[in-house]
Design a protein around this motif. Structure first.
Motif, PDB file in Angstrom:
ATOM      1  N   ALA A 160       0.819  -1.207   0.000  1.00 19.50           N
ATOM      2  CA  ALA A 160       0.000   0.000   0.000  1.00 19.50           C
ATOM      3  C   ALA A 160       0.858   1.264   0.000  1.00 19.50           C
ATOM      4  N   PHE A 161       0.387   2.275  -0.703  1.00 19.46           N
ATOM      5  CA  PHE A 161       0.955   3.616  -0.571  1.00 19.46           C
ATOM      6  C   PHE A 161       0.563   4.177   0.793  1.00 19.46           C
ATOM      7  N   THR A 162       1.386   5.041   1.338  1.00 20.14           N
ATOM      8  CA  THR A 162       0.949   5.913   2.424  1.00 20.14           C
ATOM      9  C   THR A 162       0.335   7.145   1.766  1.00 20.14           C
ATOM     10  N   VAL A 163      -0.396   7.935   2.513  1.00 16.77           N
ATOM     11  CA  VAL A 163      -0.998   9.134   1.920  1.00 16.77           C
ATOM     12  C   VAL A 163       0.086  10.113   1.472  1.00 16.77           C
ATOM     13  N   GLU A 164       1.212  10.119   2.206  1.00 11.17           N
ATOM     14  CA  GLU A 164       2.323  11.004   1.812  1.00 11.17           C
ATOM     15  C   GLU A 164       2.900  10.573   0.463  1.00 11.17           C
ATOM     16  N   GLU A 165       3.047   9.268   0.271  1.00 10.11           N
ATOM     17  CA  GLU A 165       3.558   8.752  -1.003  1.00 10.11           C
ATOM     18  C   GLU A 165       2.582   9.017  -2.130  1.00 10.11           C
ATOM     19  N   LEU A 166       1.308   8.915  -1.821  1.00  6.41           N
ATOM     20  CA  LEU A 166       0.279   9.166  -2.823  1.00  6.41           C
ATOM     21  C   LEU A 166       0.361  10.615  -3.306  1.00  6.41           C
ATOM     22  N   ARG A 167       0.491  11.546  -2.359  1.00  2.53           N
ATOM     23  CA  ARG A 167       0.582  12.963  -2.729  1.00  2.53           C
ATOM     24  C   ARG A 167       1.896  13.257  -3.462  1.00  2.53           C
ATOM     25  N   GLU A 168       2.959  12.607  -3.046  1.00  2.00           N
ATOM     26  CA  GLU A 168       4.257  12.834  -3.680  1.00  2.00           C
ATOM     27  C   GLU A 168       4.269  12.343  -5.127  1.00  2.00           C
ATOM     28  N   PHE A 170       1.531  11.720  -7.060  1.00  2.00           N
ATOM     29  CA  PHE A 170       0.425  12.177  -7.906  1.00  2.00           C
ATOM     30  C   PHE A 170      -0.102  13.539  -7.464  1.00  2.00           C
ATOM     31  N   ALA A 171       0.801  14.477  -7.322  1.00  2.00           N
ATOM     32  CA  ALA A 171       0.410  15.810  -6.876  1.00  2.00           C
ATOM     33  C   ALA A 171      -0.632  16.432  -7.795  1.00  2.00           C
ATOM     34  N   ASP A 172      -0.556  16.095  -9.084  1.00  2.78           N
ATOM     35  CA  ASP A 172      -1.487  16.682 -10.051  1.00  2.78           C
ATOM     36  C   ASP A 172      -2.917  16.188  -9.873  1.00  2.78           C
ATOM     37  N   LYS A 173      -3.101  15.067  -9.174  1.00  2.00           N
ATOM     38  CA  LYS A 173      -4.446  14.534  -8.955  1.00  2.00           C
ATOM     39  C   LYS A 173      -5.116  15.151  -7.730  1.00  2.00           C
ATOM     40  N   PHE A 174      -4.332  15.844  -6.925  1.00  2.00           N
ATOM     41  CA  PHE A 174      -4.878  16.477  -5.729  1.00  2.00           C
ATOM     42  C   PHE A 174      -5.197  17.935  -6.036  1.00  2.00           C
ATOM     43  N   SER A 182     -10.907  10.822  -3.729  1.00  2.00           N
ATOM     44  CA  SER A 182     -11.208  11.297  -5.086  1.00  2.00           C
ATOM     45  C   SER A 182      -9.978  11.213  -5.974  1.00  2.00           C
ATOM     46  N   ALA A 183      -8.833  11.566  -5.412  1.00  2.00           N
ATOM     47  CA  ALA A 183      -7.583  11.474  -6.171  1.00  2.00           C
ATOM     48  C   ALA A 183      -7.297  10.025  -6.539  1.00  2.00           C
TER      49      ALA A 183
END
Length: 308
Positions: A160-168, A170-174, A182-183
């Motif tokens: 699993a990604f952590t939320v920090e990894e997800l934002r790092e 896929f910043a463009d999806k946030f 939603s992202a």
């Protein structure tokens, strides 16, 4: 139940006899596979290998045996068997997919050479499974740390990604209005993003399991912007999340009733629904379905409602 079962080694031989008996119901054979997987020792593994040709009429049972081997830590006893299944072009794609995923759990460079041969296979289930295995090996340090730590030690095909990894990543999806759930939908429906990252994203949703995350999984289950292999993994996750996943029971029903959906997705959705609801009639209506794996899944799911 598992600890009590381990006190009765005679159940291993009984399980083998059940699997080899053509008159045994599929539901009883399914529980026999589970029993042998629970023991998980060399004798139980040999019994599962011995039983495999006797359940040739059930892709559900063969796929369960391959799955069991991927979850057990006896590579030296199962690798050759799994390779033979993966290589067999006459074997059903669902069974071969499970063999490929099981091999991927060994995180071995030599196995990668085999997986590489199938990344462009005509079956998307087989091709995508092998692609995932190669990516998992490249991310093996994280996989070793994060996979197999929850849900009874189930070894996931991706960490699993952590939320920090997800934002790092896929910043463009946030966007300003987009939360992580939603992202995640935007990530998983984007055809330019590799499947392994999409798997890591849905496992983020599983581990976070807020209502928004459950709703995101429900939307992804019925999204035609994703692949059958991906949707089957979403259904598997929703089964793990029972009873909380009752929040997306409507989407699971839609998946089950969708005659154009791949049988691997409908199979997994049936199993998930059996973990959420006690509505046997809904599931029993699929016993005798033209797809044997769907019919077998329905028979097993109804039986498991009472067994558990």
């Amino acid at each position: 139940m598992e600890c009590e079962l381990l006190k009765h080694p005679e159940e291993k031989k009984k399980s083998l006899e059940t699997l080899k008996n053509s008159a045994s119901p599929t539901s009883e054979k399914y529980k026999a596979v589970f029993t042998l997987r629970t023991f998980g020792d060399p004798e139980a593994i040999e019994y599962l290998k011995e039983a495999f040709p006797y359940v040739d009429d059930s892709n559900l049972l063969k796929h369960e045996i391959a799955y069991a081997f991927g979850q057990l830590k006896h590579r030296e006893l199962t690798e050759e068997f799994l390779l033979k299944v993966l290589h067999n072009e006459e074997e059903n794609e669902v069974v071969r997919h499970e063999a490929g995923e099981a091999l991927s759990n060994f995180l071995d460079e030599k196995i990668n050479e085999v997986l590489e041969k199938y990344v462009k296979h005509s079956s998307s289930l087989i091709a995508e499974t092998c692609q995932l295995g190669l990516h998992k090996y490249r991310e093996r340090e994280i996989a070793l740390k994060r996979c197999g730590n929850q849900y009874g030690g189930t070894i996931e095909p991706a960490p699993a990604f952590t939320v920090e990894e997800l934002r790092e990543n896929f910043a463009d999806k946030f966007t300003d209005s987009a939360d992580a759930a939603s992202a995640a939908i935007a990530i998983c429906e984007d055809p330019s993003i590799e499947l392994f990252k999409k798997y890591r994203t849905i496992y983020y949703l599983r581990d976070t399991k807020t209502r928004d995350c459950l709703q995101a999984l429900g939307k992804l289950l019925i999204s035609q912007k994703t692949s059958p292999l991906f949707r089957h993994e979403v259904a598997f996750i929703l089964g793990q999340l029972a009873p909380e996943s009752e929040a997306v029971l409507d989407q699971l029903r839609e998946s089950i009733y969708n005659e154009s959906e791949h049988e691997i997705v409908r199979h997994e959705s049936l199993m998930a629904v059996s973990s959420i609801t006690k509505n046997k009639e809904l599931i029993r209506s699929f016993v005798g379905h033209s797809s044997k794996i769907i019919s077998d899944s329905a028979e097993v799911a109804v039986d498991l409602m009472d067994y558990w």
